[in-house]
Scaffold this active site. Sequence first.
Site, PDB file in Angstrom:
ATOM      1  N   ARG A 227       0.859  -1.181   0.000  1.00 18.77           N
ATOM      2  CA  ARG A 227       0.000   0.000   0.000  1.00 18.77           C
ATOM      3  C   ARG A 227       0.899   1.236   0.000  1.00 18.77           C
ATOM      4  O   ARG A 227       1.969   1.236   0.630  1.00 18.77           O
ATOM      5  CB  ARG A 227      -0.899   0.021   1.246  1.00 18.77           C
ATOM      6  CG  ARG A 227      -2.034  -0.987   1.211  1.00 18.77           C
ATOM      7  CD  ARG A 227      -3.068  -0.683   0.131  1.00 18.77           C
ATOM      8  NE  ARG A 227      -4.165  -1.634   0.105  1.00 18.77           N
ATOM      9  CZ  ARG A 227      -4.246  -2.691  -0.700  1.00 18.77           C
ATOM     10  NH1 ARG A 227      -3.275  -2.938  -1.571  1.00 18.77           N
ATOM     11  NH2 ARG A 227      -5.299  -3.491  -0.673  1.00 18.77           N
ATOM     12  N   HIS A 275      -1.419   0.319  -9.716  1.00 14.35           N
ATOM     13  CA  HIS A 275      -2.054  -0.667  -8.821  1.00 14.35           C
ATOM     14  C   HIS A 275      -2.584  -1.871  -9.621  1.00 14.35           C
ATOM     15  O   HIS A 275      -3.779  -2.170  -9.590  1.00 14.35           O
ATOM     16  CB  HIS A 275      -3.181  -0.018  -7.997  1.00 14.35           C
ATOM     17  CG  HIS A 275      -3.517  -0.813  -6.756  1.00 14.35           C
ATOM     18  ND1 HIS A 275      -3.927  -0.248  -5.587  1.00 14.35           N
ATOM     19  CD2 HIS A 275      -3.505  -2.154  -6.522  1.00 14.35           C
ATOM     20  CE1 HIS A 275      -4.153  -1.187  -4.685  1.00 14.35           C
ATOM     21  NE2 HIS A 275      -3.900  -2.363  -5.243  1.00 14.35           N
TER      22      HIS A 275
HETATM   23  P1  NDP Z   1      -1.188 -11.897   4.557  1.00 17.57           P
HETATM   24  O1  NDP Z   1      -2.163 -11.461   5.587  1.00 17.57           O
HETATM   25  O2  NDP Z   1      -1.255 -13.305   4.093  1.00 17.57           O
HETATM   26  O3  NDP Z   1       0.289 -11.632   5.089  1.00 17.57           O
HETATM   27  C1  NDP Z   1       0.633 -10.512   5.813  1.00 17.57           C
HETATM   28  C2  NDP Z   1       2.071 -10.655   6.324  1.00 17.57           C
HETATM   29  O4  NDP Z   1       2.470  -9.401   6.886  1.00 17.57           O
HETATM   30  C3  NDP Z   1       2.210 -11.702   7.419  1.00 17.57           C
HETATM   31  O5  NDP Z   1       3.437 -12.393   7.290  1.00 17.57           O
HETATM   32  C4  NDP Z   1       2.215 -10.847   8.682  1.00 17.57           C
HETATM   33  O6  NDP Z   1       2.936 -11.390   9.791  1.00 17.57           O
HETATM   34  C5  NDP Z   1       2.964  -9.618   8.201  1.00 17.57           C
HETATM   35  N1  NDP Z   1       2.678  -8.484   9.081  1.00 17.57           N
HETATM   36  C6  NDP Z   1       1.490  -7.919   9.382  1.00 17.57           C
HETATM   37  N2  NDP Z   1       1.647  -6.923  10.271  1.00 17.57           N
HETATM   38  C7  NDP Z   1       2.972  -6.874  10.553  1.00 17.57           C
HETATM   39  C8  NDP Z   1       3.758  -6.078  11.410  1.00 17.57           C
HETATM   40  N3  NDP Z   1       3.222  -5.126  12.189  1.00 17.57           N
HETATM   41  N4  NDP Z   1       5.077  -6.309  11.453  1.00 17.57           N
HETATM   42  C9  NDP Z   1       5.633  -7.283  10.717  1.00 17.57           C
HETATM   43  N5  NDP Z   1       4.955  -8.082   9.856  1.00 17.57           N
HETATM   44  C10 NDP Z   1       3.628  -7.867   9.788  1.00 17.57           C
HETATM   45  O7  NDP Z   1      -1.346 -10.897   3.333  1.00 17.57           O
HETATM   46  P2  NDP Z   1      -1.124 -11.180   1.767  1.00 17.57           P
HETATM   47  O8  NDP Z   1       0.227 -11.773   1.595  1.00 17.57           O
HETATM   48  O9  NDP Z   1      -2.277 -11.906   1.203  1.00 17.57           O
HETATM   49  O10 NDP Z   1      -1.172  -9.688   1.188  1.00 17.57           O
HETATM   50  C11 NDP Z   1      -0.264  -8.713   1.632  1.00 17.57           C
HETATM   51  C12 NDP Z   1      -0.664  -7.335   1.136  1.00 17.57           C
HETATM   52  O11 NDP Z   1      -0.391  -7.194  -0.250  1.00 17.57           O
HETATM   53  C13 NDP Z   1      -2.143  -6.986   1.232  1.00 17.57           C
HETATM   54  O12 NDP Z   1      -2.510  -6.618   2.543  1.00 17.57           O
HETATM   55  C14 NDP Z   1      -2.278  -5.854   0.248  1.00 17.57           C
HETATM   56  O13 NDP Z   1      -2.039  -4.624   0.903  1.00 17.57           O
HETATM   57  C15 NDP Z   1      -1.157  -6.111  -0.756  1.00 17.57           C
HETATM   58  N6  NDP Z   1      -1.687  -6.481  -2.079  1.00 17.57           N
HETATM   59  C16 NDP Z   1      -1.408  -5.668  -3.144  1.00 17.57           C
HETATM   60  C17 NDP Z   1      -1.833  -6.004  -4.398  1.00 17.57           C
HETATM   61  C18 NDP Z   1      -1.481  -5.171  -5.569  1.00 17.57           C
HETATM   62  O14 NDP Z   1      -1.961  -5.427  -6.674  1.00 17.57           O
HETATM   63  N7  NDP Z   1      -0.625  -4.181  -5.415  1.00 17.57           N
HETATM   64  C19 NDP Z   1      -2.623  -7.221  -4.644  1.00 17.57           C
HETATM   65  C20 NDP Z   1      -2.847  -8.005  -3.457  1.00 17.57           C
HETATM   66  C21 NDP Z   1      -2.394  -7.631  -2.237  1.00 17.57           C
HETATM   67  P3  NDP Z   1       2.518 -12.803  10.458  1.00 17.57           P
HETATM   68  O15 NDP Z   1       3.029 -13.836   9.484  1.00 17.57           O
HETATM   69  O16 NDP Z   1       3.239 -12.796  11.734  1.00 17.57           O
HETATM   70  O17 NDP Z   1       1.026 -12.793  10.555  1.00 17.57           O
HETATM   71  C1  OXD Z   2      -5.609  -6.309  -2.925  1.00 16.38           C
HETATM   72  C2  OXD Z   2      -5.212  -5.366  -3.983  1.00 16.38           C
HETATM   73  O1  OXD Z   2      -5.398  -6.010  -1.755  1.00 16.38           O
HETATM   74  O2  OXD Z   2      -5.530  -5.628  -5.159  1.00 16.38           O
HETATM   75  O3  OXD Z   2      -6.140  -7.374  -3.269  1.00 16.38           O
HETATM   76  O4  OXD Z   2      -4.557  -4.372  -3.706  1.00 16.38           O
END
Ligand code: NDP
Ligand code: OXD
Length: 312
Positions: A227, A275
């Site tokens: 983000r 995006h």
């Molecule tokens: P997940 O929920 O599967 O993974 C999130 C990861 O972030 C986990 O490993 C989690 O830790 C870690 N995390 C969360 N908070 C913290 C923190 N405070 N400190 C350290 N690590 C942290 O999410 P996804 O992998 O499915 O997606 C990740 C992000 O990608 C989405 O939230 C979205 O914003 C972005 N996205 C962007 C897209 C695009 O087209 N640009 C498309 C899809 C997603 P833990 O393992 O300990 O829970």
């Molecule tokens: C998502 C994205 O979070 O597309 O799925 O950004």
Amino acid sequence: MAILFHCTHESVETYRAPLAALLPSMPLRDSADMGPVDAIRYALVWHPPAGLLASLPNLRAVFNLGAGVDGVLGTPAIKELPAHVPLIRLADAGMAPQMVEWVLHGVLRFHRRFEDYAAEQAAGRWSRLAVKPAAETRVGILGLGVLGQAVARQVRALGYQTRGWSRRPRSLDGMATFAGAEGLTPFLAETDILVCLLPLTPETRGLLNAGTLGRLPRGAALINAARGAHVVDADLLRLLDAGHLQGAQLDVFDQEPLPASHPYWTHPRVRITPHVAAETLPGPACDQIADAIGRLERGDTPPHVVDRQAGY
Ligand code: NDP
Ligand code: OXD
């Protein structure tokens, strides 16, 4: 029984046929033409406006039409969602392979110095630039969830030294892992290419700032597909201009579309995409949603229920 659809960038028609094939007895209704609200049991949303969820008295669950739930949790909509109504996100749903492609493009771009070669070409110079082997190049991934792990596997398969940072400690094959606030400094200090795949939460907002990005070794690069609000833009630009960072590949921005006057548009060391790193695919998304609705109807708990406290 009906399902409500509200999405800022996708037509309801994209989801109608795949969902009807899986849930023929639950018609999909567009938020612009909802009909009787009493019949709506489930809502599929992306950035729902204030008032929408509050208008649905018989809601059993809300599905976020993407992986990141900041468009619900970070908005007034969440206050309209009673604690007993789960918010469920999509996990992968066809996004992981796309994210791998988008991130690998950046890793190869910075490792193999395509930015430098573009500058050499523009100057009409035939230069051979030194490149470290992949095995000596450290790729660090912030966020080791569904997407972070998918990316980590492929980065590793290309021979890079792979490292990752998460909230809770994780042990993953073939990579160094770090966790929590105390793990961040050592993680950053030995990362040449930083990939951000974190959810946007109160803890991660503004995480990529002068202090943290400044801890990366000189010449490091940033790849952000998470983000825009993870990054303090002014700090990133200062570090790029000072030569501390060699470049940034960005897919997400604090304000989208990126305003026409934003310096990212023209910065020679910034590459942007609008995006599109990984888009939700209606087919796999509907499979996940239909499976979860089936479980809820049987009284079971579906996977990928968002932890509202943790913020993802
Ligand atoms: P997940 O929920 O599967 O993974 C999130 C990861 O972030 C986990 O490993 C989690 O830790 C870690 N995390 C969360 N908070 C913290 C923190 N405070 N400190 C350290 N690590 C942290 O999410 P996804 O992998 O499915 O997606 C990740 C992000 O990608 C989405 O939230 C979205 O914003 C972005 N996205 C962007 C897209 C695009 O087209 N640009 C498309 C899809 C997603 P833990 O393992 O300990 O829970
Ligand atoms: C998502 C994205 O979070 O597309 O799925 O950004």
